[in-house]
Motif scaffolding. Structure first.
Motif, PDB file in Angstrom:
ATOM      1  N   TYR A 316       0.832  -1.210   0.000  1.00 12.90           N
ATOM      2  CA  TYR A 316       0.000   0.000   0.000  1.00 12.90           C
ATOM      3  C   TYR A 316       0.868   1.262   0.000  1.00 12.90           C
ATOM      4  O   TYR A 316       0.630   2.189  -0.786  1.00 12.90           O
ATOM      5  N   VAL A 320       0.504   2.546  -3.694  1.00 11.37           N
ATOM      6  CA  VAL A 320      -0.612   3.495  -3.714  1.00 11.37           C
ATOM      7  C   VAL A 320      -0.164   4.890  -3.273  1.00 11.37           C
ATOM      8  O   VAL A 320      -0.466   5.890  -3.932  1.00 11.37           O
ATOM      9  N   VAL A 378      -7.480   5.681  -0.004  1.00 10.79           N
ATOM     10  CA  VAL A 378      -6.566   5.698  -1.133  1.00 10.79           C
ATOM     11  C   VAL A 378      -5.597   6.880  -1.060  1.00 10.79           C
ATOM     12  O   VAL A 378      -4.488   6.817  -1.594  1.00 10.79           O
ATOM     13  N   PRO A 458      -5.663   2.530  -8.317  1.00  6.81           N
ATOM     14  CA  PRO A 458      -5.299   2.810  -6.920  1.00  6.81           C
ATOM     15  C   PRO A 458      -6.429   2.498  -5.941  1.00  6.81           C
ATOM     16  O   PRO A 458      -6.190   1.901  -4.884  1.00  6.81           O
ATOM     17  N   TYR A 461      -6.902  -1.418  -5.756  1.00  6.35           N
ATOM     18  CA  TYR A 461      -5.887  -2.083  -4.942  1.00  6.35           C
ATOM     19  C   TYR A 461      -6.080  -1.761  -3.458  1.00  6.35           C
ATOM     20  O   TYR A 461      -5.926  -2.640  -2.592  1.00  6.35           O
ATOM     21  N   THR A 462      -6.423  -0.522  -3.153  1.00  6.09           N
ATOM     22  CA  THR A 462      -6.639  -0.146  -1.753  1.00  6.09           C
ATOM     23  C   THR A 462      -7.800  -0.920  -1.157  1.00  6.09           C
ATOM     24  O   THR A 462      -7.736  -1.380  -0.009  1.00  6.09           O
TER      25      THR A 462
END
Length: 527
Positions: A316, A320, A378, A458, A461-462
């Motif tokens: 992360y 991100v 995010v 982003p 994935y978060t």
């Protein structure tokens, strides 16, 4: 028979181990040699634990430099985990049968040579082979070192402090490894995550010869359970391999089903063999030690949440939030401080409350901390979205490590100390593999759903990381429930437990019946 008239042990294997500490005897930990011995053993633990996490931040640099595919890259961290967890049981039994100093020395030599090979590797095959060999060395070093610790420091404050420092070192290494990986990768380069082991090994090897007594034992071929060794090693290696590959292959794929089912059959055959073998690799009598199985199960489930948390937060922060290697590594420094403080508090607390409350509270606190981390946005901020959860989690991590290490080694006979150490650390490595396998599948599934729905990468994935961390917090809450079955021990040895049972029996008014029950209970805890 009173403890004062109890005949001495005649088992030649036990005669090589330090006797249980007399409460009136001087403290070994208070001596200079005792402090140096503890420092040496904790250095070994730090070296082995830190290598499980130090490569994580270096993975992108390794991939670029050696042109590794994603499939090959995953074996840089997983190769170490595979042999480390798969061979731990064998390493612990070797320490009991061949001598702990000998096995610790041999493991350190293997670890150093493998680190050198990994540092100079020019292709993926050599690097992955070096990581596999590092795991072999670590599987010999760690159970030997922990069994030396538990047999060198007697009951009472010495044992509490020694196990507390050991457990704190293990928890600390998981966080320090991420930090060191970032510093070394962004500084002298990723190869130094391997080279950094060499000067430490160079200091450890002569110190072993000077500080650890020679307990060399002459074990013959009939002392080794070759069939049990083959079944356990093959079963554990296949189990870890199946867990590592499951997210890539799919949990319902034929390959995964065959691998995990075969591992289960091998391990079931191993248990049957151990119940019949004259010299078993893992004497099943060790599980007569009250709460040992629960302590190992607690470790397994807790580590499923802990190690996955480090993994997903690293992804992360770098993927991100755009942190550099050293920024991502430095973000875990407060965890190091929190673990150190928690371990320092837990050690004296164990003498008052016992292990069970410490583990249960620690797991619940850690679960709360990981739940806080599962709320990451995010566009997260370190100070408001990461730091509070990391600090809370670190206190729980320190308490769980100290409590479980004490509970899993209390009441274990000296001649099975290596086996108990191996069981505990096998639980840790299997827990890490299990957690990464399950939570990677959770995160990947969530991310894929979000991307297919048109969500930007982003955010997708978060969302995946959040879901994985939420499940990780559930794992830690489950570990707290399992810990309710852990023996509420203060780290007593089998002899101390027997003496305590006898003292209590003699103080009862019923005499014979209560005394007999107490003595039978004490005898059951000592093979």
């Amino acid at each position: 028979m009173s403890s004062k008239t109890r005949p001495p042990a005649t088992d030649p294997a036990r005669s090589l181990d330090p006797p249980d500490a007399d409460p009136a005897a001087p403290s070994f930990l208070a001596t200079g040699r005792g402090k140096l011995t503890l420092f040496l053993l904790c250095t070994v633990a730090f070296l082995d634990f830190v290598d499980a996490s130090i490569v994580n931040i270096a993975l992108p640099a390794i991939q670029r430099d050696l042109d590794l595919s994603n499939q090959s890259l995953q074996w840089v961290p997983s190769g170490y985990l595979l042999t480390y967890g798969g061979l731990m049981l064998l390493g612990g039994r070797m320490a009991d049968l061949l001598g702990r100093r000998r096995v610790l020395t041999a493991g350190t030599v293997v670890f150093a040579i493998a680190s050198l090979a990994g540092g100079v590797a020019q292709n993926s095959e050599v690097l992955i082979g070096a990581r596999l060999a590092q795991g072999v060395g670590a599987s010999m070093m760690l159970p030997a070192a922990l069994s030396i610790l538990t047999t060198s420091f007697g009951d009472g404050p010495d044992r509490h402090k020694a196990l507390g420092v050991w457990a704190g070192t293990g928890a600390l290494a998981s966080a320090v490894g991420v930090f060191l990986g970032g510093v070394l990768t962004e500084g002298p380069g990723w190869r130094w995550v391997m080279f950094v082991n060499l000067p430490v090994c160079a200091l450890v090897l002569p110190a072993i010869g000077r500080l650890i007594p020679d307990d060399r034992r002459r074990a013959s071929a009939r002392d080794f359970d070759f069939l049990g060794t083959a079944l356990a090693t093959a079963g554990l290696l296949l189990l870890v391999y199946g867990l590592v590959k499951a997210p890539e292959q799919g949990w319902d794929s034929a390959e995964t089903v065959v691998e995990l089912a075969s591992a289960g059959l091998l391990l079931a055959a191993f248990v049957v063999n151990e119940s019949r073998s004259a010299n078993p690799l893992m004497p099943l009598s060790v599980f007569r030690v009250k709460g040992l199985a629960a302590a190992n199960a607690t470790q397994l489930i807790a580590m499923s949440g802990f190690l996955a948390m480090f993994f997903f937060l690293t992804l992360y922060m770098q993927g991100v939030l755009g942190y550099s290697e050293i920024e991502a590594g430095s973000a875990f420094l407060p965890v190091c401080v929190g673990v150190g403080i928690a371990a320092g508090i837990a050690s004296p607390l164990l003498a008052r409350t016992g292990t069970r409350p410490v583990i249960v509270v620690g797991a619940l606190v850690a679960s709360g901390g990981v739940y806080m981390l599962s709320r990451i946005p995010v566009d997260g901020s370190y100070l408001t979205d990461l730091l509070p959860g990391l600090v809370v989690m670190s206190f729980g991590l320190g308490w769980v490590f100290v409590g479980v290490a004490t509970a899993a080694n209390a009441g274990v006979p000296a001649d099975k100390a290596g086996l108990a150490a191996a069981l505990l650390n096998t639980s840790q490595q299997l827990g890490g593999a299990l957690g990464l396998a399950i939570l990677s599948a959770v995160a990947t599934s969530k991310t894929a759903d979000r991307i297919s729905a048109g969500q930007p990468a982003p955010e997708a994935y978060t969302d995946g990381y959040r879901q994985a961390l939420l499940v990780g917090s559930v794992f830690l809450a489950a570990a707290a429930l399992i810990a309710m079955f852990v023996a509420n021990t203060r780290g007593e040895s089998p002899q101390a437990q027997a003496d305590t049972a006898e003292t209590r029996a003699e103080s009862t008014g019923d005499g014979g019946l209560d005394h007999g029950c107490a003595m039978r209970t004490a005898e059951r805890s000592t093979p």
